[in-house]
Design a protein around this motif. Structure first.
Motif, mmCIF file in Angstrom:
data_model
loop_
_atom_site.group_PDB
_atom_site.id
_atom_site.type_symbol
_atom_site.label_atom_id
_atom_site.label_comp_id
_atom_site.label_asym_id
_atom_site.label_seq_id
_atom_site.Cartn_x
_atom_site.Cartn_y
_atom_site.Cartn_z
ATOM 1 N N ARG A 1 0.855 -1.183 0.000
ATOM 2 C CA ARG A 1 0.000 0.000 0.000
ATOM 3 C C ARG A 1 0.895 1.239 0.000
ATOM 4 O O ARG A 1 1.941 1.241 0.652
ATOM 5 N N GLU A 2 0.515 2.273 -0.754
ATOM 6 C CA GLU A 2 1.345 3.482 -0.823
ATOM 7 C C GLU A 2 0.565 4.708 -0.368
ATOM 8 O O GLU A 2 -0.660 4.722 -0.438
ATOM 9 N N LYS A 3 1.299 5.742 0.043
ATOM 10 C CA LYS A 3 0.626 6.986 0.437
ATOM 11 C C LYS A 3 0.200 7.731 -0.826
ATOM 12 O O LYS A 3 0.976 7.789 -1.790
ATOM 13 N N ARG B 1 2.653 10.518 -2.540
ATOM 14 C CA ARG B 1 3.884 9.912 -3.080
ATOM 15 C C ARG B 1 3.567 9.000 -4.254
ATOM 16 O O ARG B 1 4.300 8.939 -5.239
ATOM 17 N N CYS B 2 2.473 8.267 -4.133
ATOM 18 C CA CYS B 2 2.085 7.347 -5.201
ATOM 19 C C CYS B 2 1.806 8.135 -6.489
ATOM 20 O O CYS B 2 2.288 7.781 -7.568
ATOM 21 N N SER C 1 5.188 17.453 0.428
ATOM 22 C CA SER C 1 3.744 17.717 0.390
ATOM 23 C C SER C 1 3.393 18.573 -0.819
ATOM 24 O O SER C 1 4.262 19.221 -1.420
ATOM 25 N N LYS D 1 -4.888 17.465 -0.556
ATOM 26 C CA LYS D 1 -4.998 15.993 -0.607
ATOM 27 C C LYS D 1 -5.152 15.512 -2.054
ATOM 28 O O LYS D 1 -5.520 16.285 -2.937
ATOM 29 N N ALA E 1 -3.128 3.360 -3.584
ATOM 30 C CA ALA E 1 -3.225 4.297 -2.465
ATOM 31 C C ALA E 1 -4.586 4.254 -1.785
ATOM 32 O O ALA E 1 -4.685 4.525 -0.593
#
Ligand code: SF4
Length: 214
Positions: free
Chosen positions: A20-22, A25-26, A54, A97, A123
């Motif tokens: 699983r990725e953030k 970043r993904c 960010s 986001k 993500a």
């Protein structure tokens, strides 16, 4: 009709679960990965994220600065422009986001279906099939689909794979494509799907004919 469940089960036994990725970043590292090799993407992502972590930070920097950091990934000017524009939109429209729908993702600069679907499945754990060169090539070689472009491959795969397994396809096919079903010289001799693969069987029957002719 190919037994796609069998294929996915076998690949999962070999390659395990995807990580699983953030979301942020993904998204950015998938944008960096366009038209370059994995090792270049990794290097460019590490350099970029070591300075900017960010959307807020990225949206306030210059193209030149980003260009320098992401140079290992190739096409730095283009990618830097898209990354900064995307970061700005994330800040303005989404409170910094990453959105979690296909429509919103593909409206971001430099984000196509392939990137958007990766973000959705890696993500957000949403059902999505990201069709890259590996997925397109392998699906057509085995004969799961018979398509000319990635969009049609995506739609055909969606039709024949249960929705709860869509998110496995990209990760597993990419690993398989790197190690066994390579673009050139696929390792059909050690492939577990040889007997069900249209391309592998055709290649062998041509080879047998050549041997007979000698
Ligand atoms: S038999 Fe060959 S072409 Fe077919 S999936 Fe396996 S490696 Fe790829």
């Amino acid at each position: 009709m190919k037994d796609i469940r069998f294929i996915l089960d076998r690949l999962k036994e070999t390659f395990g679960e995807k990580k699983r990725e953030k979301p942020f970043r993904c998204l950015i590292s998938t944008m960096l990965s366009q038209r370059t090799r994995d090792e270049n993407t990794k290097r460019a992502s590490e350099r970029l994220f070591s300075v900017y972590s960010s959307a807020y930070q990225l949206s306030h920097t210059s193209i030149d600065e980003i260009e320098k950091l992401i140079r290992p990934a190739g096409m730095p000017k283009n990618k830097a422009k898209n990354i900064i524009k995307t970061a700005g939109i994330l800040v303005e429209k989404y409170n910094g986001k990453v959105p979690d729908t296909l429509e919103e993702l593909i409206s971001l600069p430099g984000v196509g279906r392939k990137t958007a679907n990766i973000v959705l499945e890696r993500a957000f754990d949403k059902p999505a099939i990201s069709v890259d060169v590996h997925v397109h090539r392998i699906s057509n070689r085995i004969g799961i689909v018979n398509t000319r472009n990635p969009y049609h491959t995506e739609k055909e795969l969606e039709r024949c794979i249960p929705k709860k397994r869509w998110g496995d396809v990209n990760y597993l096919f990419v690993q398989f494509g790197r190690m066994i079903c390579k673009p050139r010289n696929p390792r059909c001799d050690i492939c577990p799907f040889f007997k069900m693969c249209d391309y592998g069987m055709k290649k062998t029957s041509h080879r047998d004919m050549d041997t007979l002719r000698k």
